[in-house]
Design a protein around this motif. Structure first.
Motif, PDB file in Angstrom:
ATOM      1  N   LYS A   1       0.821  -1.214   0.000  1.00  0.00           N
ATOM      2  CA  LYS A   1       0.000   0.000   0.000  1.00  0.00           C
ATOM      3  C   LYS A   1       0.854   1.262   0.000  1.00  0.00           C
ATOM      4  O   LYS A   1       1.969   1.275   0.518  1.00  0.00           O
ATOM      5  CB  LYS A   1      -0.883   0.012   1.247  1.00  0.00           C
ATOM      6  CG  LYS A   1      -1.985  -1.021   1.148  1.00  0.00           C
ATOM      7  CD  LYS A   1      -2.984  -0.841   2.258  1.00  0.00           C
ATOM      8  CE  LYS A   1      -4.172  -1.747   1.971  1.00  0.00           C
ATOM      9  NZ  LYS A   1      -4.751  -2.300   3.136  1.00  0.00           N
ATOM     10  N   CYS A   2       0.283   2.341  -0.563  1.00  0.00           N
ATOM     11  CA  CYS A   2       0.953   3.645  -0.555  1.00  0.00           C
ATOM     12  C   CYS A   2       1.072   4.120   0.896  1.00  0.00           C
ATOM     13  O   CYS A   2       0.091   4.115   1.631  1.00  0.00           O
ATOM     14  CB  CYS A   2       0.140   4.647  -1.379  1.00  0.00           C
ATOM     15  SG  CYS A   2       0.701   6.355  -1.227  1.00  0.00           S
ATOM     16  N   VAL A   3       2.289   4.541   1.298  1.00  0.00           N
ATOM     17  CA  VAL A   3       2.472   4.946   2.696  1.00  0.00           C
ATOM     18  C   VAL A   3       1.764   6.280   2.992  1.00  0.00           C
ATOM     19  O   VAL A   3       1.527   6.611   4.150  1.00  0.00           O
ATOM     20  CB  VAL A   3       3.969   5.094   3.083  1.00  0.00           C
ATOM     21  CG1 VAL A   3       4.707   3.787   2.928  1.00  0.00           C
ATOM     22  CG2 VAL A   3       4.657   6.194   2.280  1.00  0.00           C
ATOM     23  N   LYS A   4       1.396   7.012   1.936  1.00  0.00           N
ATOM     24  CA  LYS A   4       0.762   8.315   2.171  1.00  0.00           C
ATOM     25  C   LYS A   4      -0.756   8.229   2.264  1.00  0.00           C
ATOM     26  O   LYS A   4      -1.365   8.946   3.039  1.00  0.00           O
ATOM     27  CB  LYS A   4       1.138   9.295   1.052  1.00  0.00           C
ATOM     28  CG  LYS A   4       2.629   9.494   0.953  1.00  0.00           C
ATOM     29  CD  LYS A   4       3.024  10.888   0.566  1.00  0.00           C
ATOM     30  CE  LYS A   4       4.542  10.945   0.587  1.00  0.00           C
ATOM     31  NZ  LYS A   4       5.104  12.213   0.398  1.00  0.00           N
ATOM     32  N   CYS A   5      -1.390   7.361   1.419  1.00  0.00           N
ATOM     33  CA  CYS A   5      -2.859   7.376   1.384  1.00  0.00           C
ATOM     34  C   CYS A   5      -3.492   6.009   1.595  1.00  0.00           C
ATOM     35  O   CYS A   5      -4.713   5.913   1.688  1.00  0.00           O
ATOM     36  CB  CYS A   5      -3.340   7.985   0.077  1.00  0.00           C
ATOM     37  SG  CYS A   5      -2.978   6.940  -1.351  1.00  0.00           S
ATOM     38  N   GLY A   6      -2.670   4.947   1.612  1.00  0.00           N
ATOM     39  CA  GLY A   6      -3.221   3.614   1.858  1.00  0.00           C
ATOM     40  C   GLY A   6      -3.826   2.950   0.636  1.00  0.00           C
ATOM     41  O   GLY A   6      -4.277   1.804   0.698  1.00  0.00           O
TER      42      GLY A   6
ATOM     43  N   LEU B   1       4.584   3.850  -3.037  1.00  0.00           N
ATOM     44  CA  LEU B   1       3.673   4.969  -3.307  1.00  0.00           C
ATOM     45  C   LEU B   1       2.677   4.600  -4.408  1.00  0.00           C
ATOM     46  O   LEU B   1       2.993   3.821  -5.314  1.00  0.00           O
ATOM     47  CB  LEU B   1       4.463   6.207  -3.756  1.00  0.00           C
ATOM     48  CG  LEU B   1       5.373   6.882  -2.720  1.00  0.00           C
ATOM     49  CD1 LEU B   1       6.220   7.966  -3.379  1.00  0.00           C
ATOM     50  CD2 LEU B   1       4.553   7.492  -1.578  1.00  0.00           C
ATOM     51  N   CYS B   2       1.498   5.215  -4.341  1.00  0.00           N
ATOM     52  CA  CYS B   2       0.521   5.066  -5.424  1.00  0.00           C
ATOM     53  C   CYS B   2       0.966   5.972  -6.572  1.00  0.00           C
ATOM     54  O   CYS B   2       1.883   6.786  -6.419  1.00  0.00           O
ATOM     55  CB  CYS B   2      -0.869   5.450  -4.945  1.00  0.00           C
ATOM     56  SG  CYS B   2      -1.015   7.223  -4.599  1.00  0.00           S
ATOM     57  N   LYS B   3       0.284   5.827  -7.710  1.00  0.00           N
ATOM     58  CA  LYS B   3       0.684   6.604  -8.892  1.00  0.00           C
ATOM     59  C   LYS B   3       0.696   8.112  -8.602  1.00  0.00           C
ATOM     60  O   LYS B   3       1.676   8.810  -8.869  1.00  0.00           O
ATOM     61  CB  LYS B   3      -0.286   6.283 -10.036  1.00  0.00           C
ATOM     62  CG  LYS B   3      -0.021   7.077 -11.289  1.00  0.00           C
ATOM     63  CD  LYS B   3      -1.010   6.719 -12.389  1.00  0.00           C
ATOM     64  CE  LYS B   3      -0.849   7.714 -13.533  1.00  0.00           C
ATOM     65  NZ  LYS B   3      -1.803   7.527 -14.606  1.00  0.00           N
ATOM     66  N   ASP B   4      -0.385   8.626  -8.034  1.00  0.00           N
ATOM     67  CA  ASP B   4      -0.480  10.086  -7.833  1.00  0.00           C
ATOM     68  C   ASP B   4       0.601  10.588  -6.872  1.00  0.00           C
ATOM     69  O   ASP B   4       1.226  11.611  -7.116  1.00  0.00           O
ATOM     70  CB  ASP B   4      -1.855  10.475  -7.279  1.00  0.00           C
ATOM     71  CG  ASP B   4      -2.939  10.288  -8.331  1.00  0.00           C
ATOM     72  OD1 ASP B   4      -2.576  10.034  -9.505  1.00  0.00           O
ATOM     73  OD2 ASP B   4      -4.130  10.382  -7.988  1.00  0.00           O
ATOM     74  N   HIS B   5       0.806   9.853  -5.799  1.00  0.00           N
ATOM     75  CA  HIS B   5       1.819  10.312  -4.843  1.00  0.00           C
ATOM     76  C   HIS B   5       3.234  10.177  -5.391  1.00  0.00           C
ATOM     77  O   HIS B   5       4.091  10.999  -5.100  1.00  0.00           O
ATOM     78  CB  HIS B   5       1.647   9.600  -3.490  1.00  0.00           C
ATOM     79  CG  HIS B   5       0.559  10.226  -2.676  1.00  0.00           C
ATOM     80  ND1 HIS B   5      -0.558   9.554  -2.253  1.00  0.00           N
ATOM     81  CD2 HIS B   5       0.401  11.507  -2.268  1.00  0.00           C
ATOM     82  CE1 HIS B   5      -1.358  10.389  -1.594  1.00  0.00           C
ATOM     83  NE2 HIS B   5      -0.781  11.581  -1.591  1.00  0.00           N
ATOM     84  N   PHE B   6       3.447   9.136  -6.228  1.00  0.00           N
ATOM     85  CA  PHE B   6       4.777   8.985  -6.845  1.00  0.00           C
ATOM     86  C   PHE B   6       5.039  10.141  -7.820  1.00  0.00           C
ATOM     87  O   PHE B   6       6.127  10.712  -7.855  1.00  0.00           O
ATOM     88  CB  PHE B   6       4.862   7.631  -7.564  1.00  0.00           C
ATOM     89  CG  PHE B   6       6.156   7.407  -8.286  1.00  0.00           C
ATOM     90  CD1 PHE B   6       7.344   7.222  -7.586  1.00  0.00           C
ATOM     91  CD2 PHE B   6       6.199   7.394  -9.681  1.00  0.00           C
ATOM     92  CE1 PHE B   6       8.554   7.028  -8.250  1.00  0.00           C
ATOM     93  CE2 PHE B   6       7.404   7.196 -10.357  1.00  0.00           C
ATOM     94  CZ  PHE B   6       8.568   7.019  -9.636  1.00  0.00           C
TER      95      PHE B   6
HETATM   96 ZN    ZN Z   1      -0.967   7.523  -2.333  1.00  0.00          ZN
END
Ligand code: ZN
Ligand code: AMP
Ligand code: FES
Ligand code: ZN
Length: 307
Positions: free
Chosen positions: A2-7, A21-26
């Motif tokens: 999971k993305c550490v910022k948004c799950g 990270l997820c795509k947007d956060h990356f």
């Molecule tokens: Zn994210």
């Protein structure tokens, strides 16, 4: 994962940073990292005019994209080398740079080696001792000369290239294995314009892994040339990159550690006593005005002057 910022579901897992990270956060994280290094190494400011050397590859086009997103004034420079290699390498990379510039409303300067000097890189190489084996040395000399001239004559404050962490660590490994102190002193994120006629050079992606840059280009939908230069096959730099990738696979973070520890050692004075041996001998080339330590004309002008 999971993305550490948004799950949300992670699009990338960077073991070397222990970060998923997820795509947007990356796609936010890469420009934020780049901005951090631009500031840390005092590369340039929002007021500076930047010239980005774009090859059509993932790193330099992504760099141009990132600088635009961060609000910098950055024009592009494409150097047409006239390399075909059965895949139309130069034509295709030029097309991709032009497409990118057009779709982003950016200004691209194009310098064609063949049109300007009457011979392409492969042709120049055939005629000179430097290129007897492979054209890469001739090509490197030519690119450095043209990049410097284009930035100087165009009134840019700084020239930026897309060198990533893998490029930098491969160079560092080569310079270390051969223990070349003159090169080690000058290697780093910024090459100061410490000689008359030289433009400042910076590498904003020097701390970003090649794999992460490829992910950035793909996730941003940037069209880039996948092929390496056909002459790069069998080069030392590709061999060193493979060695470092093997090391990294067993020891995640080895590459970034190697590079950052080197910069730290340099800052702590490891090479302080190592003066640049060519510094006193430098003079302006009578033909092009760029600094050279060669007697008379610089290596580039001698190479392009027809006998
Ligand atoms: Zn994210
Ligand atoms: P390379 O030496 O091919 O690994 O490229 C290193 C960097 O030099 C790239 O990231 C670009 O910034 C720049 N570069 C390489 N080839 C060209 C080219 N044909 N025109 C403009 N810039 C280039
Ligand atoms: Fe210059 Fe390959 S010889 S890019
Ligand atoms: Zn010259």
């Amino acid at each position: 994962m999971k993305c550490v910022k948004c799950g949300q579901k992670a699009a990338i897992n960077m073991r070397h940073h222990k970060l998923a990270l997820c795509k947007d956060h990356f796609l936010e994280w890469i420009p934020a990292q780049t901005q951090r290094f631009i500031e840390k190494y005092r590369m340039f400011s929002l007021q500076d005019k930047v010239l980005v050397a774009v090859s059509g590859g993932k790193d330099s086009l992504s760099l141009w994209d990132i600088l635009q997103r961060l609000g910098y004034q950055a024009d592009g420079l494409y150097i047409g080398l006239g390399i075909d290699g059965g895949i139309g390498y130069s034509n295709e990379s030029q097309r991709l740079c032009e497409e990118f510039a057009k779709s982003h409303g950016l200004r691209l300067r194009v310098v064609s080696v063949g049109a300007e000097f009457g011979e392409t890189i492969p042709e120049l190489s055939l005629r000179t001792i430097r290129g007897k084996e492979k054209p890469c040395a001739v090509c490197g000399l030519t690119k450095r000369h043209i990049m410097n001239r284009a930035a100087r004559d165009g009134g840019y404050d700084v020239l930026a290239t897309g060198h990533n962490l893998d490029d930098e660590t491969a160079t560092l490994l080569g310079n270390t294995l051969n223990w070349i102190p003159g090169y080690l002193v000058r290697q780093g994120p910024v090459l100061e314009a410490d000689k008359p006629g030289l433009v400042r050079k910076v590498k904003p992606l020097c701390r970003i892994y090649e794999r992460d840059m490829a992910a950035y280009a793909i996730l941003r939908g940037i069209e880039y040339i996948y092929e390496e230069c056909p002459h790069a096959v069998g080069s030392n730099s590709i061999f060193y990159k493979e060695l470092l990738n093997n090391l990294e696979a067993e020891r995640p973070g080895a590459k970034i550690n190697f590079y950052v520890a080197f910069l730290q050692a340099k800052e702590n004075g490891l090479f302080a006593a190592q003066a640049d041996p060519d510094l006193d001998k430098l003079h302006a080339c009578p033909s092009c005005g760029q600094p050279t330590s060669a007697p008379g004309m610089c290596a580039f002008c001698r190479m392009t002057a027809k006998a």
